[in-house]
Design a protein around this motif. Structure first.
Motif, short mmCIF file in Angstrom:
data_model
loop_
_atom_site.label_atom_id
_atom_site.label_comp_id
_atom_site.label_asym_id
_atom_site.label_seq_id
_atom_site.Cartn_x
_atom_site.Cartn_y
_atom_site.Cartn_z
N GLU A 168 19.05 -3.53 17.59
CA GLU A 168 19.42 -3.57 18.99
C GLU A 168 20.93 -3.35 19.20
O GLU A 168 21.35 -2.79 20.22
CB GLU A 168 19.02 -4.91 19.64
N VAL A 169 21.74 -3.78 18.25
CA VAL A 169 23.18 -3.61 18.37
C VAL A 169 23.53 -2.12 18.39
O VAL A 169 24.35 -1.67 19.20
CB VAL A 169 23.92 -4.34 17.23
N ILE A 170 22.88 -1.37 17.54
CA ILE A 170 23.12 0.08 17.50
C ILE A 170 22.50 0.75 18.72
O ILE A 170 23.11 1.63 19.35
CB ILE A 170 22.56 0.69 16.20
N LEU A 171 21.29 0.33 19.08
CA LEU A 171 20.61 0.94 20.22
C LEU A 171 21.34 0.69 21.54
O LEU A 171 21.27 1.51 22.45
CB LEU A 171 19.18 0.42 20.31
N ASP A 172 22.08 -0.41 21.63
CA ASP A 172 22.85 -0.70 22.84
C ASP A 172 24.02 0.27 23.02
O ASP A 172 24.50 0.45 24.13
CB ASP A 172 23.38 -2.14 22.82
#
Length: 132
Positions: free
Chosen positions: A35-39
């Motif tokens: 999720e950190v990358i996808l954000d």
């Protein structure tokens, strides 16, 4: 997924080297949830399709820096350079001891951290990076 993100503005030729390599094993200070990358997908500096494996090694760039996580360990580099100078003049004992203590000796990341003056020392490098 193997997507890499450099938090520093100093990104060198990492993607170019990854593209030119037959195999890429990335050593990272921290593996984060997807999720950190996808954000913020635009923050990816080396896409996962270039990366074969990722290994989490906190302080793995030591004695160099991993901004903004920790600063370069100038004292460690200076001490190593002094040992190299002594070895060039025929006194290899200090350099051989350094290699045994820091390169061939540690069996774990914890062993390495203890060999480089402990976690307290590395914590000071973290604080130094955050002041910059």
């Amino acid at each position: 997924w193997g997507n890499l993100r450099h938090l520093s503005t100093m990104v060198y030729a990492d993607q170019l080297m990854a593209r030119a390599s037959d195999m890429v094993i990335a050593s990272v200070d921290r593996i984060v949830p997807d999720e950190v990358i996808l954000d913020d997908p635009s923050g990816v500096t080396v896409p996962g399709h270039y990366v074969d494996a990722v290994v989490e090694v906190p302080y793995g760039a030591h004695p160099t820096a991993s901004f903004p996580n920790y600063a370069m360990d100038e004292d460690h580099i200076d001490a190593y350079a002094d040992l190299g100078d002594a070895a060039r003049t025929g006194d290899r004992a200090g350099l051989d001891d350094y290699i045994a203590r820091h390169v061939t000796g540690p069996k774990s990341q914890g062993d390495y951290i203890e060999a480089v003056w402990g976690i307290e020392h590395l914590t000071r490098l973290q604080a130094g990076a955050q002041k910059r």
